[in-house]
Structure formats: C-alpha cells, structure tokens
Design a protein around this motif. Structure first.
Motif, PDB file in Angstrom:
ATOM      1  N   CYS A 118       0.825  -1.205   0.000  1.00 39.76           N
ATOM      2  CA  CYS A 118       0.000   0.000   0.000  1.00 39.76           C
ATOM      3  C   CYS A 118       0.866   1.265   0.000  1.00 39.76           C
ATOM      4  N   SER A 122       0.903   4.107  -2.940  1.00 44.02           N
ATOM      5  CA  SER A 122       0.620   5.496  -2.597  1.00 44.02           C
ATOM      6  C   SER A 122       1.800   6.411  -2.941  1.00 44.02           C
ATOM      7  N   THR A 127      -3.017   3.668  -8.081  1.00 45.79           N
ATOM      8  CA  THR A 127      -4.317   3.439  -7.446  1.00 45.79           C
ATOM      9  C   THR A 127      -4.137   2.550  -6.229  1.00 45.79           C
ATOM     10  N   PRO A 129      -5.894   0.278  -3.537  1.00 47.00           N
ATOM     11  CA  PRO A 129      -7.159  -0.432  -3.347  1.00 47.00           C
ATOM     12  C   PRO A 129      -7.753  -0.168  -1.968  1.00 47.00           C
ATOM     13  N   SER A 130      -9.036  -0.405  -1.852  1.00 43.55           N
ATOM     14  CA  SER A 130      -9.733  -0.135  -0.586  1.00 43.55           C
ATOM     15  C   SER A 130      -9.190  -0.994   0.550  1.00 43.55           C
ATOM     16  N   GLY A 131      -8.601  -2.144   0.244  1.00 42.56           N
ATOM     17  CA  GLY A 131      -8.030  -2.995   1.284  1.00 42.56           C
ATOM     18  C   GLY A 131      -6.857  -2.364   2.009  1.00 42.56           C
ATOM     19  N   CYS A 132      -6.336  -1.292   1.460  1.00 43.18           N
ATOM     20  CA  CYS A 132      -5.223  -0.595   2.083  1.00 43.18           C
ATOM     21  C   CYS A 132      -5.684   0.362   3.177  1.00 43.18           C
ATOM     22  N   ASN A 133      -6.961   0.651   3.205  1.00 38.37           N
ATOM     23  CA  ASN A 133      -7.452   1.634   4.196  1.00 38.37           C
ATOM     24  C   ASN A 133      -7.719   0.996   5.529  1.00 38.37           C
TER      25      ASN A 133
END
Length: 133
Positions: A118, A122, A127, A129-133
């Motif tokens: 992630c 960044s 891009t 992914p939402s799994g990084c949040n």
C-alpha cells in the motif's frame, strides 16, 4: 491383502482417458495416480515425461537454483516476498506441523506485506485499493 507386498496388491490402476472424476471407486488416489490422471486428462504429456522433468532434468536444476536464490534472499526462510527491491521475510518462529494456530505465524508478516504494498502504491501515485485503508 497384506501378503508382504505393503498393500500394493490392492493398488488400483491410475485413471486415464475420458474419465473425469477422481471420486469413482476404482481410482488410484495416490499422488502418482492423481498426477497420472491429470497428465492424461489435462495435458499433452505423460506422467513419465513429468517425472523425468522433476527428477532427472530441468526440474531438478530449477529446484536447486530456486533453493539457492531463496537461501541468499531470506536466509533459507520459506516465506518471503520482494516489494520495491526490499525483502520482506517472515522472521517469526516456524509454525511446525502440530496443528498450532498458523495465523500467529503468517498474520503479522501478511500485515507487513500489505502495508508495504500500500505504501509503495501510494508513494508512486498508483491506485490504492480499498483494502489498504
């Protein structure tokens, strides 16, 4: 039966040809039987050719090269990945084979791998992914 043959007299012929199921009663569900079936069913090669590759030819050469590479990268550890030219190795104790909860072994390493991926995405304007949040 057990006439000193180690049970080989009961061994059934490996599946081949048009057969599509390993669940039928007359299958040889040993590793050799399954591999022979899959070679015949799904490839254009034979089990003998696969065995030659694994034990006598290129497969052995590749295995040795891979083991040497892994030893140099992660001190022989079996669980590692390279992210952005950095090795992320699992330095936790080996989970063994006694049924221990292997999440204790893999989870911290997997979290580090995800975090590093992630961060790389960044930092490089890619891009995330939402799994990084």
């Amino acid at each position: 039966g057990d006439g000193g043959d180690g049970g080989d007299a009961k061994k059934k012929k490996a599946m081949a040809g048009a057969r599509r199921s390993l669940s039928e009663d007359d299958c040889d569900c040993s590793m050799e039987g399954v591999m022979s079936f899959c070679a015949a069913q799904y490839t254009s090669t034979t089990i003998d050719a696969l065995n030659d590759c694994v034990y006598e030819g290129e497969g052995e050469t590749l295995q040795k090269a891979s083991a040497s590479y892994a030893n140099n990268v992660a001190n022989g550890g079996p669980v590692w990945v390279i992210i952005n030219n950095d090795t992320v190795a699992n330095n936790n104790d080996d989970p063994g084979t006694d049924g221990d909860d292997q999440t204790v072994y893999y989870e911290p390493w997997a979290e580090t791998v995800l975090s590093d991926i992630c961060t790389y995405l960044s930092d490089n304007g890619l891009t995330v992914p939402s799994g990084c949040n």
